[in-house]
Design an enzyme around this catalytic site. Structure first.
Site, PDB file in Angstrom:
ATOM      1  N   CYS A  24       0.806  -1.231   0.000  1.00 27.47           N
ATOM      2  CA  CYS A  24       0.000   0.000   0.000  1.00 27.47           C
ATOM      3  C   CYS A  24       0.835   1.275   0.000  1.00 27.47           C
ATOM      4  O   CYS A  24       0.814   2.030  -0.972  1.00 27.47           O
ATOM      5  CB  CYS A  24      -0.913   0.009   1.224  1.00 27.47           C
ATOM      6  SG  CYS A  24      -2.166  -1.264   1.164  1.00 27.47           S
TER       7      CYS A  24
HETATM    8  N1  LIG Z   1      -2.746  -6.032   1.869  1.00 25.41           N
HETATM    9  C1  LIG Z   1      -3.189  -4.959   2.488  1.00 25.41           C
HETATM   10  O1  LIG Z   1      -2.807  -4.678   3.625  1.00 25.41           O
HETATM   11  C2  LIG Z   1      -4.197  -4.030   1.834  1.00 25.41           C
HETATM   12  C3  LIG Z   1      -4.872  -3.099   2.642  1.00 25.41           C
HETATM   13  C4  LIG Z   1      -5.822  -2.285   2.083  1.00 25.41           C
HETATM   14  C5  LIG Z   1      -6.062  -2.338   0.718  1.00 25.41           C
HETATM   15  N2  LIG Z   1      -5.385  -3.217  -0.072  1.00 25.41           N
HETATM   16  C6  LIG Z   1      -5.710  -3.245  -1.505  1.00 25.41           C
HETATM   17  O2  LIG Z   1      -6.550  -4.359  -1.756  1.00 25.41           O
HETATM   18  C7  LIG Z   1      -6.257  -4.922  -3.038  1.00 25.41           C
HETATM   19  C8  LIG Z   1      -5.913  -6.387  -2.890  1.00 25.41           C
HETATM   20  O3  LIG Z   1      -4.732  -6.496  -2.119  1.00 25.41           O
HETATM   21  P1  LIG Z   1      -4.279  -7.847  -1.423  1.00 25.41           P
HETATM   22  O4  LIG Z   1      -3.206  -7.469  -0.461  1.00 25.41           O
HETATM   23  O5  LIG Z   1      -5.471  -8.603  -0.923  1.00 25.41           O
HETATM   24  O6  LIG Z   1      -3.656  -8.631  -2.673  1.00 25.41           O
HETATM   25  P2  LIG Z   1      -3.210 -10.162  -2.709  1.00 25.41           P
HETATM   26  O7  LIG Z   1      -2.156 -10.262  -3.742  1.00 25.41           O
HETATM   27  O8  LIG Z   1      -2.948 -10.657  -1.325  1.00 25.41           O
HETATM   28  O9  LIG Z   1      -4.496 -10.927  -3.220  1.00 25.41           O
HETATM   29  C9  LIG Z   1      -5.056 -10.723  -4.473  1.00 25.41           C
HETATM   30  C10 LIG Z   1      -5.727 -12.011  -4.915  1.00 25.41           C
HETATM   31  O10 LIG Z   1      -6.385 -11.731  -6.143  1.00 25.41           O
HETATM   32  C11 LIG Z   1      -6.209 -12.839  -7.004  1.00 25.41           C
HETATM   33  N3  LIG Z   1      -6.464 -12.401  -8.370  1.00 25.41           N
HETATM   34  C12 LIG Z   1      -5.662 -11.715  -9.204  1.00 25.41           C
HETATM   35  N4  LIG Z   1      -6.309 -11.481 -10.369  1.00 25.41           N
HETATM   36  C13 LIG Z   1      -7.543 -12.029 -10.245  1.00 25.41           C
HETATM   37  C14 LIG Z   1      -8.664 -12.108 -11.100  1.00 25.41           C
HETATM   38  N5  LIG Z   1      -8.664 -11.560 -12.312  1.00 25.41           N
HETATM   39  N6  LIG Z   1      -9.749 -12.753 -10.661  1.00 25.41           N
HETATM   40  C15 LIG Z   1      -9.769 -13.322  -9.427  1.00 25.41           C
HETATM   41  N7  LIG Z   1      -8.750 -13.264  -8.565  1.00 25.41           N
HETATM   42  C16 LIG Z   1      -7.644 -12.627  -8.969  1.00 25.41           C
HETATM   43  C17 LIG Z   1      -4.790 -13.308  -6.720  1.00 25.41           C
HETATM   44  O11 LIG Z   1      -4.599 -14.640  -7.139  1.00 25.41           O
HETATM   45  C18 LIG Z   1      -4.745 -13.151  -5.192  1.00 25.41           C
HETATM   46  O12 LIG Z   1      -5.179 -14.328  -4.533  1.00 25.41           O
HETATM   47  C19 LIG Z   1      -5.150  -4.061  -3.621  1.00 25.41           C
HETATM   48  O13 LIG Z   1      -5.708  -3.049  -4.415  1.00 25.41           O
HETATM   49  C20 LIG Z   1      -4.492  -3.449  -2.392  1.00 25.41           C
HETATM   50  O14 LIG Z   1      -3.866  -2.223  -2.691  1.00 25.41           O
HETATM   51  C21 LIG Z   1      -4.476  -4.079   0.481  1.00 25.41           C
END
Ligand SMILES: NC(=O)c1ccc[n+]([C@@H]2O[C@H](COP(=O)([O-])OP(=O)(O)OC[C@H]3O[C@@H](n4cnc5c(N)ncnc54)[C@H](O)[C@@H]3O)[C@@H](O)[C@H]2O)c1
Length: 434
Positions: free
Chosen positions: A271
């Protein structure tokens, strides 16, 4: 039954796209509140693990996940045709930066394609991925309107609601962190409020998806800029021979108008190093240079180089140089007590050390192995005294709470402490601070 009633009576089937740090805890929370949840992911291995009741996200206990799989409230699939069976769709896919540091919304676009192929009337679609202002209206909305068969706010509902999860935070979780919502129409907001209001204590409405998109970017830019400020102060304090942590702790006794941020080896995670660039990229399209964001990025980005110079100093005291020295990197995850390596400053510090010809090992109870270029490193056991004795210096990059720092100090000749993990050690001869 209309969608609002279905949601309020928890008869709506909830769809989550992307089962990562954000999507899996969200899916679990809805399942725990008795919604039927279908979690979608393109990663068959992740889907298999969920179906086998194994959690790969530290904040999601396998026992809770297993209970929801067993009682049928949660299922995971790679079959996106099941999107036609869900009433709500929360999109939680990654939003990284391209090599050019421009936003990469290709995962959102890919999810959108799967939604448009499989959608039906009366669905709520909520984007949760962090992204630039305008994504919901300029990327999602035109695709969802393309065929002209459904009207937003009447036949389907579209909103943005940023995820604010803080992995590893024992105090704040999905339920007690307020959820911000901006919808395309008042009916869209009402629908999203009904959905999230059934799992979180408080929902905060804003007037548009753009406002909700910027809320998340403001939150993370605020952190990035303030961390940049204390990192700059840390560099200054080092020159002035003042302990920056003592200064911050004392300033934090002021009961109003001050919030402590702490210096460190650089920014990490999915992030804070990334999201501000989503905002500055968008601003640039309007001829606006986001100067605070760029400056904070420069200061924070310079910290791994400063850490390298502190390690060189720790070796210099022993009449040694970086080339050929054995360095132990302690903690490689991007923050304390998590297993997430994404954008971790440890990777930058290790790359710099490798370039200088140092011989590297690392220890991290949460990260059993890591790949850096063509080298696969495996975490060493710091309990082995003989092994520890072979190092010229250790550098604490991530201050995991379960590491035994006194034991490290007993055995190692010098420790560079970038996190003030050794603050309670009175004898400072072996410690080189940031
Ligand atoms: N990790 C954090 O602390 C956090 C906090 C707030 C917001 N976010 C935001 O949330 C979003 C997700 O982050 P995250 O940390 O969960 O990512 P992550 O990489 O942990 O998980 C993403 C998941 O999405 C899947 N994926 C990718 N493309 C896909 C598709 N087309 N269809 C279905 N699944 C798909 C991946 O295989 C993975 O399992 C990002 O935009 C991030 O900036 C993350």
């Amino acid at each position: 039954m209309d969608l609002l009633k279905k949601i309020r009576e928890k008869k709506a089937v909830v769809g989550i796209i992307g089962c990562g740090y954000v999507g899996l805890p969200l899916a679990l929370e809805f399942a725990k509140k008795s919604f039927h949840v279908i979690a979608f992911d393109i990663d068959a291995d992740r889907v298999r693990q969920i179906s086998n009741r194994i959690s790969y996200i530290p904040d999601v206990p396998s026992a809770e996940l297993g209970a929801c799989i067993e009682n049928g409230t949660l299922e995971a699939t790679t079959d996106f045709s099941l999107l036609s069976q869900v009433d709500t769709i929360s999109v939680c896919v990654p939003t990284p930066l391209r090599k050019t540091r421009d936003p990469d919304v290709s995962y959102i676009v890919e999810s959108l394609a799967r939604i448009t192929e499989n959608r039906r009337k009366d669905q709520l679609i909520v984007l949760e991925s962090t992204t630039y202002p305008g994504t919901t209206r300029e990327v999602l909305f035109p695709e969802l309107e393309k065929k002209g068969e459904y009207e937003v706010g009447a036949d389907y509902f579209l909103a943005f609601s940023p995820e604010r999860v803080d992995p590893g935070n024992p105090r704040f979780n999905i339920v007690n962190t307020p959820k911000v919502i901006g919808g395309m129409t008042p009916a869209c907001v009402e629908m999203a409020e009904a959905l999230y209001g059934s799992i979180v204590d408080r929902v905060v409405r804003v007037s548009s998806p753009e406002s909700a998109e910027i809320v998340k970017l403001l939150e993370n830019t605020f952190r990035s800029v303030n961390i940049g400020l204390v990192n700059e102060l840390a560099l200054m304090s080092h020159a002035l021979n003042v302990n920056i942590w003592e200064v911050i702790d004392a300033a934090a006794t002021k009961p109003f108008g001050f919030m402590p941020f702490f210096p460190g080896p650089g920014l990490g995670g999915h992030c804070i190093p990334i999201d501000p660039h989503y905002l500055s990229w968008k601003a640039r399209q309007f001829g606006f240079e986001a100067r605070f964001i760029e400056l904070a990025g420069m200061v924070n980005g310079s910290m791994p180089h400063h850490v390298l110079s502190r390690i060189a100093h720790a070796l210099n005291i022993q009449s040694k140089c970086l080339k050929g020295s054995r360095i132990l990197v302690v903690g490689v995850a991007y923050k304390r007590d998590v297993n997430d390596l994404r954008e971790s400053p440890a990777l930058d510090v290790m790359t710099l050390l490798e370039m200088e010809g140092a011989s590297l090992s690392y220890a991290d109870p949460y990260v059993p192995e890591l790949r850096l270029g063509s080298t696969l490193y495996q975490s060493i056991d710091i309990g082995k005294k003989e092994l520890l004795k072979s190092f010229d210096c250790a550098v604490i990059i991530t201050d995991h709470s379960k590491l035994d720092y006194r034991h490290l100090l007993d055995v190692l000749p010098k420790i560079v402490d970038t996190r003030n993990a050794l603050k309670n050690i009175p004898s400072r001869e072996k410690i080189v601070s940031l």
